[in-house]
Scaffold this motif. Structure first.
Motif, mmCIF file in Angstrom:
data_model
loop_
_atom_site.group_PDB
_atom_site.id
_atom_site.type_symbol
_atom_site.label_atom_id
_atom_site.label_comp_id
_atom_site.label_asym_id
_atom_site.label_seq_id
_atom_site.Cartn_x
_atom_site.Cartn_y
_atom_site.Cartn_z
ATOM 1 N N MET A 1 76.465 38.653 66.339
ATOM 2 C CA MET A 1 75.420 38.255 67.311
ATOM 3 C C MET A 1 76.005 37.030 68.001
ATOM 4 N N SER B 1 66.585 43.788 71.369
ATOM 5 C CA SER B 1 67.260 43.341 70.171
ATOM 6 C C SER B 1 68.741 43.743 70.091
ATOM 7 N N TYR C 1 69.108 44.299 62.423
ATOM 8 C CA TYR C 1 67.812 44.835 63.098
ATOM 9 C C TYR C 1 66.902 45.293 61.904
ATOM 10 N N GLN D 1 74.157 32.113 66.183
ATOM 11 C CA GLN D 1 73.470 32.229 64.845
ATOM 12 C C GLN D 1 72.536 31.051 64.906
ATOM 13 N N ARG E 1 69.071 37.546 62.705
ATOM 14 C CA ARG E 1 70.322 37.164 62.684
ATOM 15 C C ARG E 1 70.992 37.884 61.791
ATOM 16 N N ARG F 1 71.511 40.660 69.562
ATOM 17 C CA ARG F 1 72.763 41.017 68.476
ATOM 18 C C ARG F 1 73.987 41.292 69.000
#
Length: 255
Positions: free
Chosen positions: A1, A246, A136, A4, A133, A250
């Motif tokens: 990702m 998403s 998904y 964070q 985090r 990420r």
């Protein structure tokens, strides 16, 4: 990702951003526009337009200084996304004959830009960075949509300074419900412009006067049903398919 974020940081960033945004908007922007209104003999609509554009600048400025949330702009250019944009154009066309078309266009810009960059660009982005985090899941994705929508809806209660409670409550509920479709299209396409377009179209067709006939009636109906279907279909679709936003958050787009 890419970044964070823990719960404490999420709360700190969100609260700091919202509090400062409300203070700057309600105090500095309001006072400055109010001064310009009397100083330059502006009409009410022009003053409102200037205020909304100032709100957009404030959102972008506070985001750059405090939350530093990336707002995703690049379209994914899929076939379905192309169809979406064609549909948005088709809905708008019957209303271009309205008596107040320029006012309606400006109204669409006021809501579409400032509110979407705030509610979806910053708030939804922050919640999804936190909730996704660890990977998904549709559950966490939907939670991010609901929580960010709720935060934006509650911001409307600052209007109690000049509106009665029932009006503010209705305004908040409508903002939450409409925000579901705006959030859904942003999540699915990964581009804030898709959400801006939908918000623009809604405010535009609600403001346009004199656009009568079957086409405008059918366009309004189609747009309303489309928003409902969009929420239902995408919320189901996300159970087995990770949407573009998403993946971008990420850092795995294209995988």
């Amino acid at each position: 990702m890419n970044r964070q974020i823990d719960f404490k940081k999420l709360v700190t960033l969100t609260v700091s951003f919202l509090v400062l945004d409300i203070i700057v908007q309600k105090v500095l922007v309001h006072q400055a526009v109010n001064w310009a209104f009397y100083q330059f003999n502006l009409d009410q609509f022009t003053a409102q337009f200037i205020a909304k554009m100032c709100e957009l600048l404030v959102v972008l400025g506070l985001n750059a200084l405090i939350t530093k949330q990336r707002i995703y702009l690049k379209p994914s250019w899929s076939i379905s996304e192309g169809a979406y944009w064609l549909f948005m154009v088709a809905v708008v066309l019957p209303f271009l004959s309205a008596d107040n078309v320029w006012t309606a266009l400006a109204t669409g810009m006021m809501g579409g830009f400032s509110e979407e960059f705030l509610a979806r660009g910053v708030l939804l982005g922050l919640f999804l960075v936190y909730l996704l985090r660890d990977g998904y899941s549709r559950h966490n994705l939907v939670k991010g949509v609901l929580y960010s929508n709720l935060a934006f809806a509650l911001m409307h209660f600052t209007n109690l300074t000049h509106m009665d409670f029932s009006s503010v409550l209705l305004q908040s509920i409508l903002a939450f419900i409409a925000g579901l479709s705006y959030a859904a299209i942003y999540v699915q396409t990964g581009s804030i412009w898709a959400a801006v377009a939908m918000h623009f179209v809604e405010d535009f067709i609600l403001t346009a006067n004199g656009a009568t006939g079957n086409l405008s009636m059918y366009a309004t109906m189609a747009f309303s049903y489309f928003k409902i279907l969009l929420i239902v279909i995408l919320f189901i679709y996300w159970k087995k398919h990770e949407p573009v936003l998403s993946r971008r958050i990420r850092g795995i787009e294209g995988k």
